[in-house]
Design an enzyme around this catalytic site. Sequence first.
Site, PDB file in Angstrom:
ATOM      1  N   LYS A  90      13.549  62.157  38.860  1.00 29.25           N
ATOM      2  CA  LYS A  90      13.956  62.121  37.451  1.00 29.25           C
ATOM      3  C   LYS A  90      13.010  62.938  36.558  1.00 29.25           C
ATOM      4  O   LYS A  90      13.371  63.273  35.430  1.00 29.25           O
ATOM      5  CB  LYS A  90      14.057  60.686  36.945  1.00 29.25           C
ATOM      6  CG  LYS A  90      12.739  59.938  36.816  1.00 29.25           C
ATOM      7  CD  LYS A  90      12.980  58.548  36.248  1.00 29.25           C
ATOM      8  CE  LYS A  90      11.676  57.792  36.064  1.00 29.25           C
ATOM      9  NZ  LYS A  90      11.892  56.447  35.463  1.00 29.25           N
ATOM     10  N   ASP A  91      11.809  63.288  37.064  1.00 29.77           N
ATOM     11  CA  ASP A  91      10.870  64.124  36.300  1.00 29.77           C
ATOM     12  C   ASP A  91      11.120  65.614  36.503  1.00 29.77           C
ATOM     13  O   ASP A  91      10.518  66.445  35.814  1.00 29.77           O
ATOM     14  CB  ASP A  91       9.424  63.830  36.722  1.00 29.77           C
ATOM     15  CG  ASP A  91       8.965  62.430  36.352  1.00 29.77           C
ATOM     16  OD1 ASP A  91       9.520  61.860  35.397  1.00 29.77           O
ATOM     17  OD2 ASP A  91       8.063  61.905  37.039  1.00 29.77           O
ATOM     18  N   ARG A 145      16.241  56.975  26.198  1.00 28.21           N
ATOM     19  CA  ARG A 145      17.456  56.519  26.878  1.00 28.21           C
ATOM     20  C   ARG A 145      17.529  54.995  26.921  1.00 28.21           C
ATOM     21  O   ARG A 145      18.572  54.393  26.625  1.00 28.21           O
ATOM     22  CB  ARG A 145      17.476  57.085  28.314  1.00 28.21           C
ATOM     23  CG  ARG A 145      18.553  56.463  29.208  1.00 28.21           C
ATOM     24  CD  ARG A 145      18.355  56.860  30.669  1.00 28.21           C
ATOM     25  NE  ARG A 145      17.102  56.367  31.224  1.00 28.21           N
ATOM     26  CZ  ARG A 145      16.927  55.150  31.725  1.00 28.21           C
ATOM     27  NH1 ARG A 145      17.917  54.272  31.717  1.00 28.21           N
ATOM     28  NH2 ARG A 145      15.767  54.791  32.230  1.00 28.21           N
ATOM     29  N   ARG A 146      16.425  54.373  27.299  1.00 29.15           N
ATOM     30  CA  ARG A 146      16.408  52.903  27.341  1.00 29.15           C
ATOM     31  C   ARG A 146      16.518  52.313  25.941  1.00 29.15           C
ATOM     32  O   ARG A 146      17.217  51.318  25.732  1.00 29.15           O
ATOM     33  CB  ARG A 146      15.125  52.426  28.032  1.00 29.15           C
ATOM     34  CG  ARG A 146      15.089  52.709  29.525  1.00 29.15           C
ATOM     35  CD  ARG A 146      13.729  52.387  30.134  1.00 29.15           C
ATOM     36  NE  ARG A 146      13.723  52.589  31.572  1.00 29.15           N
ATOM     37  CZ  ARG A 146      12.657  52.949  32.270  1.00 29.15           C
ATOM     38  NH1 ARG A 146      11.499  53.168  31.647  1.00 29.15           N
ATOM     39  NH2 ARG A 146      12.732  53.103  33.579  1.00 29.15           N
ATOM     40  N   ARG A 167       3.312  54.132  26.197  1.00 26.84           N
ATOM     41  CA  ARG A 167       2.995  55.002  27.321  1.00 26.84           C
ATOM     42  C   ARG A 167       2.011  54.273  28.208  1.00 26.84           C
ATOM     43  O   ARG A 167       1.532  53.207  27.882  1.00 26.84           O
ATOM     44  CB  ARG A 167       2.399  56.328  26.835  1.00 26.84           C
ATOM     45  CG  ARG A 167       3.448  57.310  26.327  1.00 26.84           C
ATOM     46  CD  ARG A 167       3.028  58.744  26.583  1.00 26.84           C
ATOM     47  NE  ARG A 167       2.841  59.005  28.013  1.00 26.84           N
ATOM     48  CZ  ARG A 167       2.296  60.120  28.501  1.00 26.84           C
ATOM     49  NH1 ARG A 167       1.863  61.049  27.675  1.00 26.84           N
ATOM     50  NH2 ARG A 167       2.176  60.305  29.805  1.00 26.84           N
ATOM     51  N   ARG A 173       1.419  48.939  31.028  1.00 23.48           N
ATOM     52  CA  ARG A 173       2.656  48.481  30.388  1.00 23.48           C
ATOM     53  C   ARG A 173       2.880  46.987  30.586  1.00 23.48           C
ATOM     54  O   ARG A 173       3.204  46.267  29.643  1.00 23.48           O
ATOM     55  CB  ARG A 173       3.837  49.298  30.918  1.00 23.48           C
ATOM     56  CG  ARG A 173       3.731  50.766  30.525  1.00 23.48           C
ATOM     57  CD  ARG A 173       4.933  51.567  30.993  1.00 23.48           C
ATOM     58  NE  ARG A 173       4.718  52.996  30.754  1.00 23.48           N
ATOM     59  CZ  ARG A 173       5.650  53.844  30.368  1.00 23.48           C
ATOM     60  NH1 ARG A 173       6.892  53.432  30.188  1.00 23.48           N
ATOM     61  NH2 ARG A 173       5.372  55.113  30.181  1.00 23.48           N
ATOM     62  N   CYS A 260      14.375  65.370  30.382  1.00 20.59           N
ATOM     63  CA  CYS A 260      14.288  63.987  30.853  1.00 20.59           C
ATOM     64  C   CYS A 260      13.821  63.036  29.756  1.00 20.59           C
ATOM     65  O   CYS A 260      13.824  61.826  29.951  1.00 20.59           O
ATOM     66  CB  CYS A 260      13.375  63.895  32.067  1.00 20.59           C
ATOM     67  SG  CYS A 260      11.668  64.348  31.763  1.00 20.59           S
TER      68      CYS A 260
END
Length: 334
Positions: A90-91, A145-146, A167, A173, A260
């Site tokens: 996805k990166d 997106r989230r 981040r 996180r 992305c």
Amino acid sequence: MNGQPLTEQAPAAALRLGTRRSALAMAQSGMVAREVTRLTGRPVELVEITTYGDTSREALAQIGGTGVFVSALRDALLEGRIDFAVHSLKDLPTAAPEGLALAAVPEREDVRDALVAAEGLTLDELVEKLAGAGRAARIGTGSPRRMAQLNAWARARGAQLETVAIRGNVDTRIGYVAGGELDAVVLATAGLNRLGRGAEISQHLDPELMIPAPGQGALAIECRAADGDLTAALAALDHAPTRVAVAAERALLATLEAGCSAPVAALATWSRENELQLDGVVGDPDGAALLKMSANGPIVLDETAEQQARALGHALAARLLGAGAATLMGERAR
């Protein structure tokens, strides 16, 4: 015996695998290294490389997102400092780099996003509990997106929810939740599983609620295109159904001309034998508008399969653009 001294065969030279330094990247690369050793009989040495995305403290959306975790690894490949590299797919930018080959896309892990919440609560339970306490649930994520899909979910239900841009690595996180700064964070299930931290997941967010990022849960193994022997050896790790599915997702992303870090989601699934279903979402991060469309197409797993999948992705992206997706993304030049 003829009296001649025996000569020992020199051990095979180690292959150099380039990887980011994060715990997740090292875990992923270690998995691939073990498989490559099993296939080739050659030892694999992990070469840690620091990328711009690892050192910058800015939000990914501000530093461009696409390629920030990849370019340093690709430079090392092209310069011959490493033999192959492992990326989170996805990166990976959608444009194919000159001189490099996507040698393998191994079988995909769980594609879903995951909620890690205080007291192990689900999203519904968390929102309901905090509404009773008179405040909104604060949920951290670094992904527009989230944010778009969480906020759209909350708007549709009249729920109190605040998305907070964060981040950091997985420990950082999850630490926001353990320390009480946030009520929950959203992370990729695949990453938590690969780190052996699946037990910390409070809820898997199914695609009906949140479609993942294009390529989420999949890995990409790159090497120099001119290294034919290594390319052929790495190809044994390729999983054709995964490779074809992510080709459709990435074609949608490329046609939207989005990176992305854009609020774009895509998931291709095999709905039945030889048929691929592609779901795409484009939204704005506050959830005020969310476009969701699907497309189905027959795919034969032959040498044209990726081309067929890309055509499906291009077609769905064109429909999304026709419905106003460019305006929602806010970053695509018309």
